[in-house]
Design a protein around this motif. Structure first.
Motif, short mmCIF file in Angstrom:
data_model
loop_
_atom_site.label_atom_id
_atom_site.label_comp_id
_atom_site.label_asym_id
_atom_site.label_seq_id
_atom_site.Cartn_x
_atom_site.Cartn_y
_atom_site.Cartn_z
N GLU A 170 -6.30 0.97 11.17
CA GLU A 170 -6.01 2.38 11.50
C GLU A 170 -5.27 3.10 10.39
O GLU A 170 -5.39 4.29 10.22
CB GLU A 170 -5.18 2.45 12.77
CG GLU A 170 -5.99 2.41 14.03
CD GLU A 170 -5.31 3.19 15.14
OE1 GLU A 170 -4.10 3.45 15.03
OE2 GLU A 170 -6.01 3.55 16.10
N VAL A 171 -4.44 2.36 9.69
CA VAL A 171 -3.67 2.94 8.59
C VAL A 171 -3.90 2.08 7.36
O VAL A 171 -4.40 0.96 7.46
CB VAL A 171 -2.16 3.00 8.94
CG1 VAL A 171 -1.91 4.01 10.06
CG2 VAL A 171 -1.62 1.63 9.32
N PRO A 172 -3.54 2.61 6.19
CA PRO A 172 -3.73 1.79 4.97
C PRO A 172 -3.07 0.42 5.15
O PRO A 172 -1.97 0.30 5.68
CB PRO A 172 -3.02 2.62 3.91
CG PRO A 172 -3.09 4.02 4.41
CD PRO A 172 -2.99 3.93 5.90
N TRP A 173 -3.77 -0.60 4.71
CA TRP A 173 -3.36 -1.98 4.97
C TRP A 173 -2.85 -2.62 3.68
O TRP A 173 -3.62 -2.84 2.75
CB TRP A 173 -4.55 -2.76 5.53
CG TRP A 173 -4.28 -4.21 5.78
CD1 TRP A 173 -4.47 -5.24 4.91
CD2 TRP A 173 -3.77 -4.79 6.97
NE1 TRP A 173 -4.12 -6.42 5.48
CE2 TRP A 173 -3.68 -6.18 6.75
CE3 TRP A 173 -3.37 -4.27 8.22
CZ2 TRP A 173 -3.22 -7.07 7.73
CZ3 TRP A 173 -2.91 -5.15 9.18
CH2 TRP A 173 -2.84 -6.54 8.94
N ARG A 174 -1.55 -2.91 3.66
CA ARG A 174 -1.00 -3.69 2.54
C ARG A 174 -1.35 -5.14 2.82
O ARG A 174 -0.91 -5.72 3.81
CB ARG A 174 0.52 -3.52 2.46
CG ARG A 174 0.97 -2.30 1.70
CD ARG A 174 0.71 -2.38 0.20
NE ARG A 174 1.63 -3.26 -0.48
CZ ARG A 174 2.81 -2.88 -0.95
NH1 ARG A 174 3.20 -1.62 -0.85
NH2 ARG A 174 3.58 -3.76 -1.55
N SER A 175 -2.11 -5.74 1.93
CA SER A 175 -2.56 -7.10 2.18
C SER A 175 -1.55 -8.10 1.64
O SER A 175 -1.51 -8.40 0.45
CB SER A 175 -3.92 -7.34 1.53
OG SER A 175 -4.25 -8.71 1.67
N GLN A 176 -0.75 -8.62 2.54
CA GLN A 176 0.23 -9.62 2.13
C GLN A 176 -0.46 -10.89 1.65
O GLN A 176 0.01 -11.56 0.74
CB GLN A 176 1.18 -9.93 3.27
CG GLN A 176 2.06 -8.74 3.60
CD GLN A 176 3.14 -9.07 4.62
OE1 GLN A 176 3.17 -10.16 5.17
NE2 GLN A 176 4.02 -8.10 4.83
N ALA A 177 -1.58 -11.18 2.27
CA ALA A 177 -2.32 -12.39 1.88
C ALA A 177 -2.75 -12.30 0.42
O ALA A 177 -2.59 -13.24 -0.36
CB ALA A 177 -3.52 -12.59 2.79
N ALA A 178 -3.29 -11.14 0.06
CA ALA A 178 -3.75 -10.97 -1.32
C ALA A 178 -2.56 -10.95 -2.28
O ALA A 178 -2.60 -11.54 -3.37
CB ALA A 178 -4.56 -9.69 -1.45
#
Lengths: 286, 785
Positions: A221-229
């Motif tokens: 729904e909102v910009p996703w900060r990818s902690q995994a990446a």
């Protein structure tokens, strides 16, 4: 496709704009570039009773580099961002991202802050703001406050701004030359909102990733900060392989929506494909 | 002049913004009509209440079915089959709604803003019923006896009707005997075309006023078929045709859907009569995408009996057409054309095609550029590729093996198309493959594909062959008039949907009278200026109106010669025309220009000369057969491995039009046609939710390709097979840019994937391609070249 009736006011100062907005904040909308608001009004999806046109309010445009941060006036047009002479990895990211905003007529009129306040999870500026932990400065007759990006984007078309607040500027951290930045997106046609977009800013010192920021659009729904990446990249030796692994980690991490433009699996595929392209590590033919 | 790359005479007006489109017509005191549309796909109307809307200041009227209950359903303009009558659409929903967007009420107000406000206040209560959306599913009860009898409108009491409106079979030979002969191999193809349609830049719109002083109903903003619409509007309003004037303004694109008579059009004219005010209706894009005719949605199942060398001995085909909620003016046109044009350029000894026209709770469907051929060509050419793969032959070999030979022309197929005997009038189909291969250098393309493929790129080359049809009769006329200043006007029954017909007609007349084509004024699409006109559809006008204009211009020239001969006391045989001046052959000076001759022909002198007054003449052209242009589309594509993006790197069209009256216009038609074909092949699709709610009602969801998505179109226009059926030798150019685009793209994508038969439906979307790129257990099988 004619809007329902509305009042229109065109304040000539920020104070006046805030006062106008304070009169009936829940039934009012701020008109900046209008590239999303006006179509929504024509579809009658938005029915503000009052439009407060801030296009004649002075002091809301421009890109000002500071010591550690760069401040962008909320009404700065996309085209001005695309043409900015700002040096370094941040300038490069802004120019690349701006070039992918809609079409030239949209970029000529639409604004940086308008896009952020509109809060579409696939928009370039929401992604960049979330990527770089931008700080949004908002003002109302009640005063001024600064909202960090992590708190600002709350849900689709929903931000942490109160109805009586006007977004006035956005500050982004200056990025030193150890950074590699980029954005890549996929849409079925040139200029359409991305089905998936990936943007990243990676700091590389002596061949090792010392800071990694990755933000994805179109997957939530909102910009996703990818902690995994980001975790996958941090501390790794900078290489196409490392980026591909980070992209795979991001793809596994996200839980994207399915719609007529692509199902969840396809969006994960796009994440895998696009992150390396954002960082320019994708090989030819891929 | 004929054959030159003459610039369009229309553009002097259009490029300066001086054009007049439907919405540009403004009349004092006009009322704006807004249609209240059904928000549900299927349901029973419980109540419609306009009280609140009428309370708004400036709202004049709110109508529901009860206000127009005296109006019949709209009739069929083309392919009127008796069994389709019970499926016609009322101008306002009677008691049941059958698609989202169906008009249930109309509001008339002093501004378009106010009308939209008022429309929102109309309280519509509908009890939802299950939506039937899959035309492949078993037919369901569609209309009850009362509705069926009412819609048929012929006084008969009909029983309830199911959702299969029509099933018909055409063919020749003995398909069953062929398949049971035990010889040959059987190949099948299951091919689908998504639902999409023509999206003209200008949405629909109409402005009507009843002129009390003249006693005439004036209707502006018509397109495509103003003469037919005039008759229908007159009948609906209880007027004589001569009391109705229908005028075409400039038209921002037609493509099939725009210009047909729709419920909204009827309402505009009826309101003008009953409210005695000018009525204006301008459709918005959201309405357009859910209320203007859709098209294409078809599912084909083909079965072919083939010899080892690829020769097709029998073709057995059935298809279902997703007609949507009603059968509109086109009747069974699309199904009929799909069936009759399915064999395309191939001989095929035995043929059987069965069409199923089935209703669904979606927007009604009609024709769209290359109706039936785009669909059928995709299915047939996919089948040919499958045969080639199955027999280990090249795709080109199988096509060549089956083409009708030039020595067989004219080639009669014992079936009908649009009510005419299907006779391929002329053509050298194999020659066009040779010419295309040479011009576009197919060997080099194939070599490039191999090289790039070896380097890891997903590239592919493919093509499709097709036969088009054009120039449907039966008649078209034109009148050429020269005034005393020598100015030439062509009045005719033709219509312009922007295709450049004015320019073509001017060129034809300019050729005969030897005057500059851009000095000629063309008046068309106005029922008060000419008696008859069949309209701008089926790629017919260059053949029909062009030939009529030729005859009219020749008649004017003859009359000018007779008059000049009398005036100059010479014989007609001694005269020639040069630069619009009739001169005595060999004489240095003298002669009479056309204006002077027109002056001589004022009524009194004309009477003395035993001529009708005025330098004017009518010309007509009649035909009972169509012409059959033909062509080949080829594509070079690349698939992006990571995203599934399909990039059309090159698109090539070879097309034989018999004679290109204006190659520039032919190329323009092809380029635009290809763009629309690409839309159907890769982008455009009307999708529906399970409850029948349309999902593609804005340009964010209904994706029309833009200049960024369409590559430069490479073209080879040939004139190897002039039509013997008209004096110009011309065949139509309007639709051949579209016909085989889906077929060629699919063939190229198969080749890029190295998976023959992978693509059996369009539009081809990137997520589908990504899925097809996943490694599977089946081995990649190269396409043989």
């Amino acid at each position: 496709m004619k809007p329902s009736a509305f009042d229109y006011v065109r304040p000539l100062s920020l104070d006046e704009a805030m006062e106008q907005l304070a009169i009936d904040p829940f039934e009012s909308k701020v008109l900046s570039g209008g590239q999303s608001l006006i179509p929504m009004m024509n579809f009658r999806l938005a029915r503000p009773e009052r439009l407060i046109d801030i296009n004649r309010v002075p002091g809301l445009e421009g890109i000002v580099p500071g010591q550690d941060r760069v401040t962008i006036g909320a009404r700065t047009r996309h085209l001005a961002v695309q043409n900015t002479g700002l040096q370094g990895p941040l300038g490069s990211l802004l120019r690349t991202a701006a070039a992918q905003v809609g079409h030239l007529p949209i970029r000529t009129r639409g604004t940086f802050g308008g896009s952020i306040a509109h809060c579409d999870a696939a928009s370039e500026w929401c992604l960049v703001a979330r990527l770089l932990d931008a700080e949004m400065t908002v003002r109302s007759t009640r005063g001024e406050r600064t909202i960090p990006a992590a708190d600002f984007f709350q849900a689709i078309f929903t931000t942490a701004m109160e109805p009586d607040e006007i977004l006035t500027s956005i500050s982004l951290p200056a990025l030193d030359d150890h950074h590699v930045t980029g954005i890549a997106e996929f849409a079925r046609r040139a200029g359409d909102f991305a089905i998936v977009a990936a943007t990243a800013a990676v700091k590389i010192e002596d061949g090792v990733v010392t800071r990694a920021r990755v933000c994805l659009g179109g997957v939530s729904e909102v910009p996703w900060r990818s902690q995994a990446a980001e975790s996958a990249l941090l501390g790794s030796a900078w290489s196409a392989g490392a980026v591909a692994e980070a992209a795979a980690a991001a793809a596994d991490e996200v839980d994207p929506p399915s719609d007529s433009h692509g199902d969840a699996d396809y969006r994960r595929d796009l994440v895998r494909a696009l992150l390396p392209r954002a960082l320019n590590t994708a090989g030819a033919g891929s | 002049m004929i054959g030159s790359r003459a610039l369009r005479i229309e553009d002097r007006v259009l490029l300066r913004g001086a054009g007049r489109f439907a919405a540009d017509t403004q009349r004092a005191g006009e009322l704006h009509m807004r249609v209240v549309r059904s928000p549900v796909a299927h349901g029973r109307i419980v109540s419609i209440d306009g009280t609140e809307a009428l309370r708004l200041e400036g709202v004049t009227a709110v109508w529901t079915y009860a206000d127009v209950a005296d109006l019949p359903a709209i009739g069929f303009r083309l392919t009127p089959r008796e069994e389709l009558l019970p499926y016609r659409q009322p101008v306002l929903a009677r008691s049941v709604v059958r698609y989202v967007g169906e008009p249930v009420a109309v509001v008339f107000a002093e501004s378009s803003y106010l009308a939209e406000d008022a429309a929102e206040l109309v309280d519509v209560e509908i009890e939802s019923l299950p939506a039937h959306l899959d035309p492949d599913a078993e037919p369901v009860v569609w209309v009850d006896a009362e509705q069926a009898s009412w819609a048929a409108g012929n006084g008969e009491r009909l029983p309830a009707q199911d959702s299969e409106a029509s099933v018909f079979t055409i063919g020749y030979g003995d398909v069953d005997a062929a398949f049971s002969s035990g010889e040959g191999r059987v190949f099948t193809m299951d091919a689908r075309i998504g639902r999409h349609t023509g999206v003209p830049m200008e949405c629909r719109g109409l402005v009507a006023v009843y002129d009390e002083a003249e006693g005439q109903l004036i209707v502006d903003g018509a397109a495509k078929v103003p003469f037919w619409n005039r008759e229908a509007i007159a009948a609906m309003n209880g007027l004589a045709p001569s009391q109705v004037v229908v005028r075409e303004t400039h038209v921002g694109g037609g493509f099939g859907p725009r210009g047909e008579l729709y419920p909204e059009d009827v309402l505009v004219t009826v309101a003008a009569m009953r409210l005695r005010a000018p009525i204006k209706w301008i459709e918005d894009r959201q309405e357009h995408l859910m209320a203007t005719n859709h098209s294409r949605g078809q599912h084909h199942r083909l079965r072919a009996l083939v010899d080892e060398d690829g020769y097709i001995r029998a073709l057995d085909a059935t298809f279902t057409l997703d007609q949507g909620a009603y059968v509109r003016t086109h009747g069974a046109t699309v199904a009929s054309l799909t069936a009759s044009m399915l064999p395309g350029p191939y001989v095929i000894d035995n043929l059987r095609v069965t069409a199923h026209v089935r209703l669904t709770h979606k927007t009604p469907a009609g024709t769209y550029r290359s109706p039936g051929r785009y669909e059928g060509t995709f299915a047939r050419e996919r089948l040919i590729d499958a045969i080639a793969h199955g027999l280990g032959l090249s795709r080109e070999q199988v096509r060549r093996r089956n083409l009708i030979g030039p020595e067989q022309m004219p080639y009669e197929r014992p079936i009908q198309a649009m009510g005419t005997h299907l006779v391929h009038d002329s053509g050298d189909y194999a020659l066009l493959i040779d010419k295309a291969a040479e011009r576009f250098d197919f060997p080099a393309i194939r070599e490039t594909v191999s090289r790039r493929r070896a380097a890891g790129e997903r590239v592919g080359f493919g093509f499709g062959y097709f036969v088009e049809k054009s120039g449907i009769g039966p008649s078209e006329g034109a009148r050429v008039v020269v005034d005393s200043a020598g100015a030439v006007t062509v009045l005719c029954g033709a219509s312009s949907v922007g295709q450049g017909v004015d320019t073509v007609l001017a060129q034809v007349v300019a050729e005969v009278l030897d005057v500059p084509h851009d000095s000629i004024r063309v008046v068309r699409g106005r029922t008060d200026q000419f008696q008859y006109g069949r309209g701008a559809f089926a790629t017919r006008l260059t053949v029909m109106a062009g030939s009529a204009a030729l005859n009219a211009a020749k008649a004017v020239r003859d009359k000018a010669f007779r008059t000049a001969a009398a005036e100059l006391a010479v014989s007609v045989e001694q005269l020639r025309i040069r630069g619009g001046v009739v001169e005595v052959e060999g004489a240095e000076h003298g002669g009479l220009d056309l204006g002077q001759i027109a002056g001589i022909l004022e009524p009194l002198r004309a009477s003395e000369l035993k001529e009708e007054p005025g330098l004017a003449a009518d010309g007509w052209f009649h035909t009972d057969h169509m012409t059959y242009p033909y062509g080949l589309h080829a594509a070079l594509v690349r698939i992006d491995e990571g995203t599934g993006r399909l990039e059309v790197e090159r698109f090539m069209v070879a097309y034989d039009v018999g004679r290109a009256l204006n190659p520039l216009l032919v190329e323009g038609q092809i380029a635009g046609g290809v763009a629309q074909g690409l839309g159907g092949a890769m982008y455009e699709e009307f999708l529906y939710a399970a409850d029948g709610t349309p999902q593609s009602t804005t340009f964010m969801d209904y994706l029309v390709p833009t200049a960024a998505e369409v590559p430069p179109i490479e073209m080879l226009v040939t004139e190897d097979a002039p039509s013997p059926l008209n004096p110009l030798g011309v065949k139509g150019a309007g639709e051949g840019g579209t016909t085989a685009v889906a077929a060629a793209i699919a063939s190229a994508v198969d080749d890029a994937l190295q998976r023959p038969g992978a693509i059996d439906s369009v539009p081809i979307k990137p997520d589908t391609l990504r899925r097809l790129l996943q490694p599977t257990t089946t081995h990649d099988v190269p396409t043989k070249e």
